[in-house]
Every structure is written in C-alpha cells, then in structure tokens.
Design a protein around this motif. Structure first.
Motif, PDB file in Angstrom:
ATOM      1  N   GLN A  80       0.848  -1.186   0.000  1.00  0.00           N
ATOM      2  CA  GLN A  80       0.000   0.000   0.000  1.00  0.00           C
ATOM      3  C   GLN A  80       0.885   1.237   0.000  1.00  0.00           C
ATOM      4  N   LYS A  81       0.471   2.261  -0.769  1.00  0.00           N
ATOM      5  CA  LYS A  81       1.182   3.529  -0.768  1.00  0.00           C
ATOM      6  C   LYS A  81       0.172   4.665  -0.780  1.00  0.00           C
ATOM      7  N   TYR A  82       0.588   5.808  -0.301  1.00  0.00           N
ATOM      8  CA  TYR A  82      -0.280   6.979  -0.200  1.00  0.00           C
ATOM      9  C   TYR A  82       0.158   7.993  -1.248  1.00  0.00           C
ATOM     10  N   ALA A  83      -0.765   8.446  -2.077  1.00  0.00           N
ATOM     11  CA  ALA A  83      -0.466   9.449  -3.103  1.00  0.00           C
ATOM     12  C   ALA A  83      -1.737  10.211  -3.445  1.00  0.00           C
ATOM     13  N   SER A  84      -1.611  11.501  -3.638  1.00  0.00           N
ATOM     14  CA  SER A  84      -2.722  12.363  -4.061  1.00  0.00           C
ATOM     15  C   SER A  84      -3.943  12.231  -3.155  1.00  0.00           C
ATOM     16  N   GLY A  85      -3.721  12.077  -1.862  1.00  0.00           N
ATOM     17  CA  GLY A  85      -4.828  12.001  -0.916  1.00  0.00           C
ATOM     18  C   GLY A  85      -5.545  10.673  -0.855  1.00  0.00           C
ATOM     19  N   LEU A  86      -5.012   9.658  -1.520  1.00  0.00           N
ATOM     20  CA  LEU A  86      -5.629   8.325  -1.515  1.00  0.00           C
ATOM     21  C   LEU A  86      -4.593   7.271  -1.124  1.00  0.00           C
ATOM     22  N   TYR A  87      -5.061   6.237  -0.477  1.00  0.00           N
ATOM     23  CA  TYR A  87      -4.229   5.060  -0.255  1.00  0.00           C
ATOM     24  C   TYR A  87      -4.446   4.117  -1.431  1.00  0.00           C
ATOM     25  N   PHE A  88      -3.362   3.670  -2.029  1.00  0.00           N
ATOM     26  CA  PHE A  88      -3.422   2.777  -3.173  1.00  0.00           C
ATOM     27  C   PHE A  88      -2.875   1.407  -2.784  1.00  0.00           C
ATOM     28  N   ASN A  89      -3.577   0.351  -3.169  1.00  0.00           N
ATOM     29  CA  ASN A  89      -3.068  -1.011  -3.066  1.00  0.00           C
ATOM     30  C   ASN A  89      -2.410  -1.324  -4.401  1.00  0.00           C
ATOM     31  N   TYR A  90      -1.130  -1.676  -4.376  1.00  0.00           N
ATOM     32  CA  TYR A  90      -0.403  -1.892  -5.624  1.00  0.00           C
ATOM     33  C   TYR A  90       0.130  -3.309  -5.720  1.00  0.00           C
ATOM     34  N   THR A  91       0.352  -3.714  -6.954  1.00  0.00           N
ATOM     35  CA  THR A  91       0.977  -4.997  -7.267  1.00  0.00           C
ATOM     36  C   THR A  91       2.006  -4.746  -8.354  1.00  0.00           C
ATOM     37  N   ASN A  92       3.231  -5.167  -8.105  1.00  0.00           N
ATOM     38  CA  ASN A  92       4.314  -5.064  -9.082  1.00  0.00           C
ATOM     39  C   ASN A  92       4.620  -6.444  -9.630  1.00  0.00           C
ATOM     40  N   ILE A  93       4.695  -6.541 -10.933  1.00  0.00           N
ATOM     41  CA  ILE A  93       5.052  -7.790 -11.610  1.00  0.00           C
ATOM     42  C   ILE A  93       6.264  -7.479 -12.483  1.00  0.00           C
ATOM     43  N   CYS A  94       7.281  -8.327 -12.446  1.00  0.00           N
ATOM     44  CA  CYS A  94       8.481  -8.096 -13.245  1.00  0.00           C
ATOM     45  C   CYS A  94       8.740  -9.259 -14.194  1.00  0.00           C
ATOM     46  N   CYS A  95       9.498  -8.949 -15.220  1.00  0.00           N
ATOM     47  CA  CYS A  95       9.928  -9.963 -16.188  1.00  0.00           C
ATOM     48  C   CYS A  95      11.327  -9.554 -16.649  1.00  0.00           C
ATOM     49  N   ASP A  96      12.016 -10.452 -17.315  1.00  0.00           N
ATOM     50  CA  ASP A  96      13.400 -10.134 -17.664  1.00  0.00           C
ATOM     51  C   ASP A  96      13.796 -10.529 -19.080  1.00  0.00           C
ATOM     52  N   THR A  97      12.872 -10.334 -20.016  1.00  0.00           N
ATOM     53  CA  THR A  97      13.207 -10.495 -21.426  1.00  0.00           C
ATOM     54  C   THR A  97      12.910  -9.182 -22.144  1.00  0.00           C
ATOM     55  N   GLU A  98      13.454  -9.028 -23.314  1.00  0.00           N
ATOM     56  CA  GLU A  98      13.362  -7.791 -24.080  1.00  0.00           C
ATOM     57  C   GLU A  98      11.918  -7.302 -24.245  1.00  0.00           C
ATOM     58  N   LEU A  99      11.629  -6.100 -23.754  1.00  0.00           N
ATOM     59  CA  LEU A  99      10.327  -5.430 -23.882  1.00  0.00           C
ATOM     60  C   LEU A  99       9.172  -6.312 -23.408  1.00  0.00           C
ATOM     61  N   CYS A 100       9.409  -7.099 -22.385  1.00  0.00           N
ATOM     62  CA  CYS A 100       8.410  -8.058 -21.923  1.00  0.00           C
ATOM     63  C   CYS A 100       7.264  -7.423 -21.141  1.00  0.00           C
ATOM     64  N   ASN A 101       7.364  -6.158 -20.772  1.00  0.00           N
ATOM     65  CA  ASN A 101       6.293  -5.532 -20.006  1.00  0.00           C
ATOM     66  C   ASN A 101       5.307  -4.774 -20.892  1.00  0.00           C
ATOM     67  N   ALA A 102       5.177  -5.213 -22.132  1.00  0.00           N
ATOM     68  CA  ALA A 102       4.165  -4.665 -23.031  1.00  0.00           C
ATOM     69  C   ALA A 102       2.794  -5.127 -22.560  1.00  0.00           C
ATOM     70  N   ALA A 103       1.773  -4.369 -22.888  1.00  0.00           N
ATOM     71  CA  ALA A 103       0.405  -4.719 -22.466  1.00  0.00           C
ATOM     72  C   ALA A 103       0.009  -6.089 -23.004  1.00  0.00           C
ATOM     73  N   ALA A 104       0.201  -6.299 -24.292  1.00  0.00           N
ATOM     74  CA  ALA A 104      -0.145  -7.579 -24.912  1.00  0.00           C
ATOM     75  C   ALA A 104       0.901  -7.877 -25.973  1.00  0.00           C
ATOM     76  N   PRO A 105       1.903  -8.704 -25.651  1.00  0.00           N
ATOM     77  CA  PRO A 105       2.928  -8.990 -26.644  1.00  0.00           C
ATOM     78  C   PRO A 105       2.332  -9.662 -27.872  1.00  0.00           C
ATOM     79  N   PRO A 106       2.680  -9.190 -29.063  1.00  0.00           N
ATOM     80  CA  PRO A 106       2.138  -9.795 -30.279  1.00  0.00           C
ATOM     81  C   PRO A 106       2.573 -11.249 -30.416  1.00  0.00           C
ATOM     82  N   ALA A 107       1.645 -12.099 -30.693  1.00  0.00           N
ATOM     83  CA  ALA A 107       1.942 -13.530 -30.833  1.00  0.00           C
ATOM     84  C   ALA A 107       2.782 -13.777 -32.067  1.00  0.00           C
ATOM     85  N   GLY A 108       3.769 -14.624 -31.920  1.00  0.00           N
ATOM     86  CA  GLY A 108       4.554 -15.061 -33.067  1.00  0.00           C
ATOM     87  C   GLY A 108       5.682 -14.141 -33.468  1.00  0.00           C
ATOM     88  N   ARG A 109       5.802 -12.946 -32.935  1.00  0.00           N
ATOM     89  CA  ARG A 109       6.839 -12.034 -33.383  1.00  0.00           C
ATOM     90  C   ARG A 109       8.192 -12.373 -32.778  1.00  0.00           C
TER      91      ARG A 109
END
Length: 127
Positions: A80-109
C-alpha cells in the motif's frame, strides 16, 4: 556454402549483447491504453516492471498503471502507498526479457526474426 560461411550465418543470428530494454510510461496512466510507452534501456541488474495500483475514497475508485525498469527488490511485491490524498493497493510484476512488459505482446513475433535468419542454414543442411 562452406562450414565457416555457415558458422558466420549462425553467429549473425545471435543478438548483440546489450542491456535489457523495457517499456516505460511517460506518465502513470488511469487506463492501460493511456500509457504512452517508449522503450528504454535499463541499468545493469534491473528488470522490466508492470505495476497497477487501485485507490478509493467513497464512491471514487482510481486505478493507475505504470511500466518502467525496476531493481529486483521492487519486483513481485504488493503493498500500500499513499499518493494524491488516496491510499493505493499496488501490485508489481516483473519480467526479464526484451520489452516483456508490453500490455499484450504480439503472438509469433519473438521467433519470426530468428526463423527467417536461420532459414538459409537449415536449407543448406537439408540439401
């Protein structure tokens, strides 16, 4: 094609050693589609991060999305973190391949470039 030429073709297919590139949002966004992503080379030892944080006050509910490079201690954690007058519940997800944090990686590329690069070598071996 000689063996040395074949070796040169195969070596040409290997990516050059470089730092990990991740997408970074210009600003945290309130929609995954609002994230103005651009590729950024991360410092050594960092991973690609995708984070979402949801905050609420009364009937107001806000979800923020972020993409960036991150140190390993920021990865795969929730809290949980506090910002802009609100408490936010956050989740961080990591990956370790090239540009892997794209919203939807194109299939087959991911494999397409490698397959096209290796095609002459495979053709030579089968001949």
């Amino acid at each position: 094609m000689s063996r040395s030429e074949l070796l040169m073709v195969l070596l040409g297919c290997l990516p050059l050693a470089a730092g990990l590139r991740c997408y970074t949002c210009v600003f945290p966004a309130i929609s995954p589609l609002d994230c103005l992503k651009f590729p950024q080379e991360c410092p050594a030892g960092q991973r690609c991060l995708s984070s979402s944080a949801t905050g609420s006050r009364g009937s107001l509910h806000v979800t923020m999305y972020e993409k960036s490079c991150a140190v390993p201690s920021q990865c795969d954690v929730s809290g949980q973190k506090y910002a802009s007058g609100l408490y936010f519940n956050y989740t961080n997800i990591c990956c370790d391949t090239e540009l892997c944090n794209a919203a939807a990686p194109p299939a087959g590329r991911r494999w397409g470039g490698l397959a096209l690069c290796l095609l002459p070598a495979v053709t030579l071996l089968l001949a």
